[in-house]
Design an enzyme around this catalytic site. Structure first.
Site: not given
Ligand code: LLP
Length: 427
Positions: A282, A284, A320, A349
């Site tokens: 995790p 986020r 975002r 800009c």
């Molecule tokens: N594991 C892998 C292989 C991933 O690609 C990601 C996120 C995570 C774990 C963690 O995922 P989470 O628990 O954070 O959902 N920048 C985007 C989110 C991109 C996520 C990329 N991969 C945003 O701001 O929403």
């Protein structure tokens, strides 16, 4: 916005914004703006909740550094018992620097370079999730050169239906660039079992981010379960199943925080049947609600029938909204009775430089401090210095105490790598 216990850390008290027990204005005065502020208690609370939800099966939480790789957050999570998931040599470097042991680290990513694979093998990390046969072959060669056996997991694309708020954050459907296509997996794994310098230890998936239904986890795990039986029949001893990240977070526009009990019921029984250690990644879930972005309102202006609130933060600090159409709840640090419908924009800009469009919110005036919520994940890490804007400061708060944990960049930092007198002229 709902005052769940997790956002309580940044709730107003008598109409004034706080970061835990410190007034947001005080932090803004001392650290300057824009500044990201992270709450230690939110991270502790969330770590405890997630660990609780995984009871009943051997597991390890590997925090996904990409969401927020701030040293203070890494230190805190390490102390809580977390491992990490890294996706680059740079993240591996940060993880080691923050004191994570090699066996606390797993490494994923669709385009690892030979240099990065070598660094991971030399460090002796716990697991390298490979995403193609070519990467597998390269890893085998590198491990042979290093004189090691590389611990390998296979990132499988389980090709499940994934619903996310934005197509950019769905990853586990057919045709995505990530992972080994499901039907190719047995052949790739059979190849791996014949190689000398890799050990087949795990199966891995990551189906998307901000997953507000758990079907993708369930469907994906079903598929990994089927694959696990086939792979075991080929003689592999699987130790891990890694289900990636993806847990959603309430941003305040109708999303809810995940029902971790329901998540447990989807994940834990099927992993238990597989008889392996469960790995989760995790990002986020820990970082998003732990952080706010503080920005100062510079100007108000009316143009073309629209009201603009011009802040000293924008797409350079928080990409975002502009990149994913993402919603972040915004309020002035001191409550105002009047409301207005405004575009909250930054100084960059670009017309795409905004934090909110046509947002009905408490009116904000020049000089007001704005609190942009749920900005702890994919905020600072995705920031840029476009328009030669130095990166913001990062602040950690714990109860009544706070400290700047990353200094605001200075102008000199912007040009630090430029060479004084490079010899490039053809004359
Ligand atoms: N594991 C892998 C292989 C991933 O690609 C990601 C996120 C995570 C774990 C963690 O995922 P989470 O628990 O954070 O959902 N920048 C985007 C989110 C991109 C996520 C990329 N991969 C945003 O701001 O929403």
């Amino acid at each position: 916005m709902g005052q769940s216990v997790l956002t309580q850390a940044f709730a107003r008290r008598d109409g004034v914004a706080y970061c835990e027990d410190v007034p947001a204005e005080r932090i803004a005065r001392e650290a300057g703006t824009p500044a990201f502020v992270y709450s230690a208690s939110v991270i502790r609370d969330r770590f405890k909740k997630l660990s609780g939800a995984l009871q009943g099966v051997p597991h390890r939480i590997h925090y996904s550094l990409k969401a927020n790789s701030n040293r203070a957050i890494l230190d805190l999570l390490r102390e809580l018992g977390s491992g990490v998931d890294v996706v680059s040599g740079g993240e591996l470097f940060r993880a080691r620097r923050a004191g994570f042991g090699a066996k606390d680290i797993i490494f994923g990513g669709v385009g690892k370079t030979a240099k990065e694979l070598r660094e991971a093998v030399q460090a002796g990390i716990k697991l390298i999730n490979v995403e193609s046969e070519a990467e597998l072959q390269l890893l085998d060669r590198i491990a042979g050169e290093v004189g090691a056996v590389a611990p390998v997991g296979f990132r499988i694309n389980p090709e499940v239906a994934v619903e996310t708020k934005h197509e950019y954050i769905a990853t586990g459907s057919k045709g995505h660039k990530f992972g080994i296509p499901y039907e190719d997996a047995p052949a790739v794994i059979a190849t791996a079992l014949r190689l000398k310098h890799v050990a087949v230890l795990g199966l891995d998936m990551h189906v998307g981010s901000q997953l507000f239904t758990f079907e993708p986890y369930r469907d994906g795990l079903d598929k990994l379960g089927d694959l696990a039986s086939r792979v075991r029949a080929m003689g592999a001893t699987l130790e891990y199943v890694d289900i990636g990240g993806g847990l959603p977070v309430a941003y305040g526009d109708g999303d809810a925080d995940p029902d971790l009990g329901a998540w447990h019921d989807v994940i834990v029984p099927s992993v238990k049947k597989l008889g392996v250690e469960l790995l989760v990644e995790p990002g986020r879930f820990f970082a998003a609600a732990s952080g706010v972005l503080l920005a100062r309102v510079l100007y108000r202006k009316r143009s073309g029938g629209k009201d603009y609130v011009i802040a000293d933060a924008g797409m350079t600090e928080l990409l975002r909204p502009s990149h994913y159409d993402a919603y972040h709840f915004i309020e002035p640090a001191v409550a105002r009775d009047e409301r207005a419908t405004v575009d909250v924009v930054g100084p960059v800009c670009e017309s795409g430089d905004f934090l909110a469009l046509e947002r009905e919110m408490e009116d904000a005036r020049p000089g007001d401090l704005l609190v942009i919520h749920t900005a702890g994940a994919y905020g600072y890490v995705m920031s840029s210095t476009y328009n030669s804007r130095p990166r913001a400061a990062e602040v950690m708060v714990d109860g009544h105490r706070f400290a700047v944990v990353t200094a605001r960049e200075r102008y000199e930092d912007l040009v630090r790598l430029e060479q004084d007198d490079p010899d490039w002229r053809d004359a």
